[in-house]
Scaffold this motif. Structure first.
Motif, PDB file in Angstrom:
ATOM      1  N   PRO A  99     -27.293  -8.421  56.001  1.00  0.00           N
ATOM      2  CA  PRO A  99     -26.672  -7.217  55.453  1.00  0.00           C
ATOM      3  C   PRO A  99     -27.719  -6.195  55.024  1.00  0.00           C
ATOM      4  O   PRO A  99     -28.846  -6.555  54.653  1.00  0.00           O
ATOM      5  CB  PRO A  99     -25.880  -7.732  54.256  1.00  0.00           C
ATOM      6  N   VAL A 100     -27.360  -4.933  55.088  1.00  0.00           N
ATOM      7  CA  VAL A 100     -28.240  -3.857  54.622  1.00  0.00           C
ATOM      8  C   VAL A 100     -28.157  -3.808  53.100  1.00  0.00           C
ATOM      9  O   VAL A 100     -27.076  -3.629  52.535  1.00  0.00           O
ATOM     10  CB  VAL A 100     -27.825  -2.503  55.228  1.00  0.00           C
ATOM     11  N   THR A 101     -29.288  -3.968  52.450  1.00  0.00           N
ATOM     12  CA  THR A 101     -29.320  -3.978  50.983  1.00  0.00           C
ATOM     13  C   THR A 101     -30.170  -2.853  50.391  1.00  0.00           C
ATOM     14  O   THR A 101     -30.084  -2.581  49.196  1.00  0.00           O
ATOM     15  CB  THR A 101     -29.860  -5.319  50.469  1.00  0.00           C
ATOM     16  N   ARG A 115     -36.874  10.249  47.598  1.00  0.00           N
ATOM     17  CA  ARG A 115     -37.390  10.143  48.953  1.00  0.00           C
ATOM     18  C   ARG A 115     -36.557   9.119  49.717  1.00  0.00           C
ATOM     19  O   ARG A 115     -36.051   8.153  49.151  1.00  0.00           O
ATOM     20  CB  ARG A 115     -38.873   9.733  48.951  1.00  0.00           C
ATOM     21  N   PHE A 116     -36.418   9.368  51.019  1.00  0.00           N
ATOM     22  CA  PHE A 116     -35.721   8.434  51.895  1.00  0.00           C
ATOM     23  C   PHE A 116     -36.479   8.369  53.206  1.00  0.00           C
ATOM     24  O   PHE A 116     -36.830   9.399  53.783  1.00  0.00           O
ATOM     25  CB  PHE A 116     -34.275   8.868  52.141  1.00  0.00           C
ATOM     26  N   ARG A 132     -37.553   2.536  60.078  1.00  0.00           N
ATOM     27  CA  ARG A 132     -38.824   2.105  59.505  1.00  0.00           C
ATOM     28  C   ARG A 132     -38.649   0.932  58.542  1.00  0.00           C
ATOM     29  O   ARG A 132     -39.422  -0.026  58.561  1.00  0.00           O
ATOM     30  CB  ARG A 132     -39.487   3.285  58.782  1.00  0.00           C
ATOM     31  N   ASP A 133     -37.609   0.995  57.699  1.00  0.00           N
ATOM     32  CA  ASP A 133     -37.448  -0.069  56.697  1.00  0.00           C
ATOM     33  C   ASP A 133     -36.049  -0.672  56.671  1.00  0.00           C
ATOM     34  O   ASP A 133     -35.733  -1.497  55.816  1.00  0.00           O
ATOM     35  CB  ASP A 133     -37.794   0.465  55.301  1.00  0.00           C
ATOM     36  N   GLY A 134     -35.189  -0.267  57.617  1.00  0.00           N
ATOM     37  CA  GLY A 134     -33.849  -0.846  57.690  1.00  0.00           C
ATOM     38  C   GLY A 134     -32.936  -0.426  56.556  1.00  0.00           C
ATOM     39  O   GLY A 134     -32.002  -1.162  56.209  1.00  0.00           O
ATOM     40  N   ALA A 167     -27.974  -0.147  62.205  1.00  0.00           N
ATOM     41  CA  ALA A 167     -28.624  -1.359  61.695  1.00  0.00           C
ATOM     42  C   ALA A 167     -28.281  -2.562  62.577  1.00  0.00           C
ATOM     43  O   ALA A 167     -29.151  -3.393  62.885  1.00  0.00           O
ATOM     44  CB  ALA A 167     -28.185  -1.615  60.254  1.00  0.00           C
ATOM     45  N   ILE A 168     -27.036  -2.650  62.997  1.00  0.00           N
ATOM     46  CA  ILE A 168     -26.609  -3.767  63.840  1.00  0.00           C
ATOM     47  C   ILE A 168     -27.326  -3.736  65.183  1.00  0.00           C
ATOM     48  O   ILE A 168     -27.811  -4.773  65.670  1.00  0.00           O
ATOM     49  CB  ILE A 168     -25.083  -3.720  64.038  1.00  0.00           C
ATOM     50  N   GLN A 169     -27.416  -2.570  65.808  1.00  0.00           N
ATOM     51  CA  GLN A 169     -28.042  -2.512  67.131  1.00  0.00           C
ATOM     52  C   GLN A 169     -29.534  -2.826  67.061  1.00  0.00           C
ATOM     53  O   GLN A 169     -30.086  -3.437  67.984  1.00  0.00           O
ATOM     54  CB  GLN A 169     -27.795  -1.154  67.789  1.00  0.00           C
ATOM     55  N   HIS A 170     -30.200  -2.470  65.962  1.00  0.00           N
ATOM     56  CA  HIS A 170     -31.623  -2.771  65.836  1.00  0.00           C
ATOM     57  C   HIS A 170     -31.856  -4.244  65.500  1.00  0.00           C
ATOM     58  O   HIS A 170     -32.732  -4.886  66.083  1.00  0.00           O
ATOM     59  CB  HIS A 170     -32.272  -1.863  64.789  1.00  0.00           C
ATOM     60  N   ASP A 171     -31.069  -4.790  64.589  1.00  0.00           N
ATOM     61  CA  ASP A 171     -31.246  -6.198  64.229  1.00  0.00           C
ATOM     62  C   ASP A 171     -30.908  -7.131  65.379  1.00  0.00           C
ATOM     63  O   ASP A 171     -31.517  -8.196  65.534  1.00  0.00           O
ATOM     64  CB  ASP A 171     -30.384  -6.545  63.013  1.00  0.00           C
TER      65      ASP A 171
END
Length: 476
Positions: A99-101, A115-116, A132-134, A167-171
């Motif tokens: 999961p994205v946290t 910053r983001f 870069r950091d999900g 996020a799903i496509q990268h993971d």
């Protein structure tokens, strides 16, 4: 539309309510495509759309959150998406779901507010996934409130679902280092569609989504944040037609169907559709006149080849046709095989909105996109009733409405393939807009349409991408 293939219109519009001139009828669901009251296999329902009042209170921690309604909505969407993907991910991909946290909220009006993805958030009116950091972040002060005010809270949930799709496509490895950005965006739209079906089917314990006005509004939000110029190097999301097509793929086929979207699949869909604009400042609109309407009817005659072609009168849409309710600004009379046109009203429908020299901003999110196709598509839809009459189909059934949209799509594809006049890139956006906001292009002879904009757009797409045989098989 215009006489040259490479011309186009940069669509301009203003925000309007999701209401229109066509009348909506009701019914019961039967099957996934042929049934006019089905939405990809789900019944077309009304009712609430938005956060459930009894939703779980546990939400993830968000950097920079200020307790605003926008933050609460986006955070609830993140939590719900994690629940959805915890089950869906292992059913589609190898490996374990993560999961994205790492989440960030910001106010773009405030300098130094945060910053983001390694960049200042000052002036950033957006929601995004950071490769870069999900992490996922959003603007809580402008974008999210504007989406909520214009399209309802589920538009925000859709945007967050799109970012979670990245996020799903990268993971999962679905996104490669050389994957074109447009393909990645289309996949993310598709994943958002898969999640929205989960919500519409009652699978979420945080949100509800009805499949009539609620789903229509979600799709309208996607139309509003579309690419308007394929020549722009930053045009990476796709036009309205492409975005809605990808979303509907996910809604219909689920997340597994999204894995089929790749460079070849996107190129195949684009192959016969216009993608290039003329030089800057040149419009693709053709003036709406009696002469140009005549050209459209000649084009329709050429495509469909009716042995008894309809006549056109320009003295008004109401031709005194017996047992038929006249539809403005253009109608069809089966008894006399006549298309009646109210020219002033048709011209108005084909006139782009003026959003000012500054162009369209986030405070001018538009779904009612107007141009020449807004007018000519209505003429084509009334001609499509003559086609159905010739083939012996009823003209006052709910299926008539979708058959009409499908046949209008068939003619649209023919103009894209080099017909005269030729299709321009903005025309498809105008078609999708009309199908969502008004529905007359997908209505029967009395102007009756079906409640689901999804079904109306799907029928038009079927004609554009599948041809006349698909229309007959689905709706004949």
């Amino acid at each position: 539309m215009r006489r040259t293939v490479r011309a186009a219109v940069a669509a301009a519009a203003a925000v309007v309510a999701l209401a229109g001139c066509a009348r909506v009828v009701t019914g019961e669901a039967v099957s996934i495509y042929a049934d006019p009251f089905a939405v990809a296999g789900l019944p077309a329902t009304d009712g609430p759309s938005g956060p459930r009042p009894d939703a779980p209170h546990a939400i993830p921690s968000v950097h920079g959150a200020d307790g605003s309604d926008a933050d609460a909505l986006a955070s609830a969407a993140i939590a719900d998406l994690a629940d959805f993907w915890s089950t869906e991910y292992p059913a589609v991909f190898a490996g374990h779901f993560r999961p994205v946290t790492d989440l960030t909220s910001w106010d773009p009006n405030v300098d130094g507010s945060g910053r983001f993805c390694g960049e200042s958030t000052h002036g950033v009116v957006n929601a995004a996934y950071c490769t870069r950091d999900g992490s996922i972040g959003w603007d809580r002060a402008i974008l999210l409130p504007t989406l909520t005010d214009t399209f309802g809270p589920m538009a925000v949930v859709m945007v967050i679902a799109h970012e979670y799709g990245h996020a799903i496509q990268h993971d999962s490895g679905l996104a490669g280092a050389d994957s074109p950005t447009l393909v990645l965006e289309q996949q993310a739209d598709c994943f958002a569609g898969a999640y929205m079906r989960h919500v519409a089917a009652g699978g979420s314990n945080r949100f509800t989504l009805n499949t009539s006005n609620g789903l229509n509004a979600v799709m309208a939000a996607m139309v509003a944040v579309r690419d308007t110029d394929p020549n722009d190097p930053e045009a990476v999301h796709g036009n309205a037609f492409e975005r809605i097509t990808a979303f509907q793929t996910g809604f219909t086929l689920g997340a597994r169907g999204c894995t089929t979207i790749d460079e070849a699949e996107v190129a195949g869909r684009r192959e016969q559709l216009p993608q290039a604009f003329t030089r800057s400042g040149e419009s693709g609109d053709m003036p709406v006149t009696e002469q140009s309407v005549g050209m459209i009817v000649d084009s329709l005659n050429s495509v469909f080849g009716l042995p008894e072609q309809p006549t056109v009168v320009y003295s008004g849409a109401d031709t005194g046709c017996p047992d038929v309710t006249a539809t403005e600004p253009v109608s069809y009379c089966p008894a006399t095989r006549t298309i009646g046109v109210s020219m002033p009203e048709l011209i108005d429908r084909g006139t782009p909105y003026d959003v000012g020299a500054a162009g369209q901003g986030v405070d001018e999110l538009a779904v009612d996109i107007r141009g020449d196709f807004s007018a000519f598509g209505l003429v084509a839809s009334r001609y499509a009733l003559a086609v159905q009459q010739e083939d012996g189909y009823p003209l006052t059934e709910p299926s008539t409405a979708l058959h009409t949209a499908c046949l209008t799509g068939v003619w649209t594809a023919a103009t894209a393939a080099g017909g005269t006049p030729a299709l321009s890139p903005g025309d498809l956006d105008e078609a999708v807009s009309g199908l969502l906001t008004d529905g007359l292009m997908a209505s029967d002879v009395d102007g009756e349409t079906v409640p689901s904009g999804f079904a109306r757009v799907d029928a038009f797409q079927a004609g554009v991408l599948g041809g006349a045989d698909v229309c007959t098989n689905r709706y004949g």
